[in-house]
Design an enzyme around this catalytic site. Structure first.
Site, mmCIF file in Angstrom:
data_model
loop_
_atom_site.group_PDB
_atom_site.id
_atom_site.type_symbol
_atom_site.label_atom_id
_atom_site.label_comp_id
_atom_site.label_asym_id
_atom_site.label_seq_id
_atom_site.Cartn_x
_atom_site.Cartn_y
_atom_site.Cartn_z
ATOM 1 N N LYS A 122 0.819 -1.228 0.000
ATOM 2 C CA LYS A 122 0.000 0.000 0.000
ATOM 3 C C LYS A 122 0.847 1.269 0.000
ATOM 4 O O LYS A 122 0.593 2.191 -0.777
ATOM 5 C CB LYS A 122 -0.920 0.036 1.230
ATOM 6 C CG LYS A 122 -2.001 -1.007 1.286
ATOM 7 C CD LYS A 122 -2.964 -0.761 2.444
ATOM 8 C CE LYS A 122 -2.332 -0.877 3.817
ATOM 9 N NZ LYS A 122 -1.869 -2.234 4.133
ATOM 10 N N ASN A 145 -3.124 6.382 5.819
ATOM 11 C CA ASN A 145 -2.223 5.533 6.605
ATOM 12 C C ASN A 145 -0.755 5.855 6.339
ATOM 13 O O ASN A 145 0.119 5.102 6.725
ATOM 14 C CB ASN A 145 -2.505 4.058 6.255
ATOM 15 C CG ASN A 145 -2.085 3.109 7.361
ATOM 16 O OD1 ASN A 145 -2.266 3.390 8.529
ATOM 17 N ND2 ASN A 145 -1.521 1.980 6.987
ATOM 18 N N HIS A 191 -4.163 -9.473 10.380
ATOM 19 C CA HIS A 191 -5.040 -8.790 11.343
ATOM 20 C C HIS A 191 -6.255 -9.618 11.730
ATOM 21 O O HIS A 191 -7.329 -9.061 12.003
ATOM 22 C CB HIS A 191 -5.515 -7.435 10.772
ATOM 23 C CG HIS A 191 -4.412 -6.537 10.325
ATOM 24 N ND1 HIS A 191 -3.339 -6.208 11.143
ATOM 25 C CD2 HIS A 191 -4.185 -5.899 9.149
ATOM 26 C CE1 HIS A 191 -2.525 -5.388 10.481
ATOM 27 N NE2 HIS A 191 -3.000 -5.208 9.285
#
Length: 443
Positions: A122, A145, A191
């Site tokens: 990302k 982010n 996650h």
């Protein structure tokens, strides 16, 4: 001044839970926009920073009825934290700063938004898209982010493009972000403590596209089953673009110094598709690919010393993230060129994901708590120096490396045995290289 200088939230009431960087920017934005803000953080010093701007109270201890939202940091686990149920019982949405940005968009000058998500790549892809847009001379801001909180940045003029990196947590806290271009790179298990199994994590990523207007562009790299399934569900959309790392010509990629390796072929393929969707011409895209500089600690080309290239990949904290770095530097004329510095606080007792690329490694230098274990594991496959300390590994690699070789810090481990974080480890690597130059050591 922050992104919202208008009355986007005038007369509304928000609670803000968590006062780190994005939380502070959120309080500033809401107060500047005329909202009433109740803020809280468990740290005394964090509360003190906003004491003159917001009311101080823990949202868990007050009646939230009538509030317009509870703004939490992406680090708050909604599946476990009591704020989720407390807000639900009051009929109040739990949101993040990206949702506030989405709500403020009608008050901003005309603009477009690109949002990029995925398990891996990302940050690189977001920075690359931002760089190509800058290369095209289009006003742009990068946030989410990565970098500065988006609410803390000045608004763009007419025609600007916001480029957002979004984690699944940030998507979970967003309900109305209609991206002009939404991007999915890949999905692998991650996650899972925050989701109801892998399916819950996949569903979180898919929501980025569910929030889009049907005519807006979706760019999806279809190299894993979950990403392909999401693309298939969007197949009726005219503006769906599927991409693959194999779309990239290896000869062209060889001319993009900071985008080597198969993982960066995927990142580049996605960035090219996004840039085209934004109307940027091919010559400009190519200039951007050639001039892009790696993010710190992510396959970052530090410098050449004596014809030897030093690459800082300290962000690779597990074997799966180190494997693409090893793959990026194959042998030349049958001779392995990599001097691999590996080790730290191991997350796994094996390096199985890296094994397919052991043939690319001329010499390994093991460091940290896992050093002895990894040295024993690697000796059957390559020359190994159990260096223990990073500075010693750099010095020994510099002595052994020949012009054309690469000294690669890609530790496949966490840093906490010897360093505060992966950034501190990468900085120590850069400092060790500077010491080489001062000492006149070269390959």
């Amino acid at each position: 001044m922050g992104i919202v200088s208008t009355a986007a939230f005038a007369g509304k009431t928000y609670a803000v839970l968590g006062l780190a960087r994005s939380g502070l920017a959120t309080v500033e934005t809401l107060v500047a926009s005329g909202a009433r803000v109740v803020a809280w953080d468990n740290r005394d010093e964090a509360r003190a920073v906003v004491a003159d701007k917001a009311e101080l109270a823990d949202p868990l201890d007050i009646d939230l009825a009538g509030f317009d939202g509870v703004v939490v940091s992406p680090g708050v686990p909604l599946n476990k934290h009591p704020i989720a149920m407390h807000a639900k019982l009051a009929g109040v949405p739990v949101i993040g700063d990206i949702e506030l940005f989405a709500l403020a968009r009608p008050t901003l000058p005309a603009h477009r938004v690109v949002a990029i998500t995925g398990t891996n790549g990302k940050s690189t892809t977001t920075a690359l898209v931002h760089h190509i847009i800058e290369t095209a001379g289009i006003p742009t801001r990068m946030g989410g982010n990565i970098g500065l909180p988006i609410l803390g940045q000045d608004p763009l003029p007419d025609g600007g493009i916001y480029v957002l990196e979004l984690s699944s947590y940030q998507i979970d806290l967003t309900h109305s972000l209609d991206c002009d271009v939404a991007v999915l790179l890949n999905i692998t298990p991650d996650h899972l403590d925050r989701y109801n199994g892998f399916e819950g994590y996949v569903a979180s990523k898919a929501r980025l596209f569910a929030m889009q207007s049907a005519g807006h562009v979706a760019v999806i790299a279809t190299q894993d089953d979950p990403s392909r399934e999401i693309a298939d569900r969007l197949s009726s959309r005219k503006a769906l673009i599927r991409v693959n790392a194999t779309d990239i010509d290896p000869a062209a990629q060889a001319g993009w110094p900071s985008l080597q390796g198969p993982h960066n072929a995927q990142n580049a393929a996605v960035a090219i598709a996004v840039a085209r969707a934004l109307g940027i011409d091919q010559a400009t895209i190519e200039r951007g690919l050639q001039s892009y500089a790696s993010l710190p600690h992510r396959m970052q080309r530090v410098r050449e010393v004596g014809g030897v290239l030093y690459v800082n990949d300290s962000k690779a904290t597990n074997p799966a993230s180190t494997a693409p770095a090893l793959a990026a530097y194959p042998p030349v004329n049958g001779r392995p060129r990599l001097h691999w510095i590996v080790g730290g606080l191991a997350k796994t007792p094996t390096l199985d994901e890296c094994a397919p690329y052991f043939g690319n490694v001329a010499h390994a230098y093991t460091i940290g708590e896992a050093g002895h274990m990894f040295a024993d594991l690697l000796r059957p496959h390559m020359a190994v120096d159990d260096s223990e300390m990073l500075s010693a590994a750099v010095r020994r690699a510099a002595r052994a490396a020949q012009p054309g070789d690469i000294v690669l810090l890609s530790p496949a481990c966490a840093s906490f045995d010897q360093f505060r974080d992966f950034e501190a480890r990468g900085d120590a690597f850069v400092a060790a290289i500077a010491a080489l130059e001062e000492g006149g050591v070269s390959g």
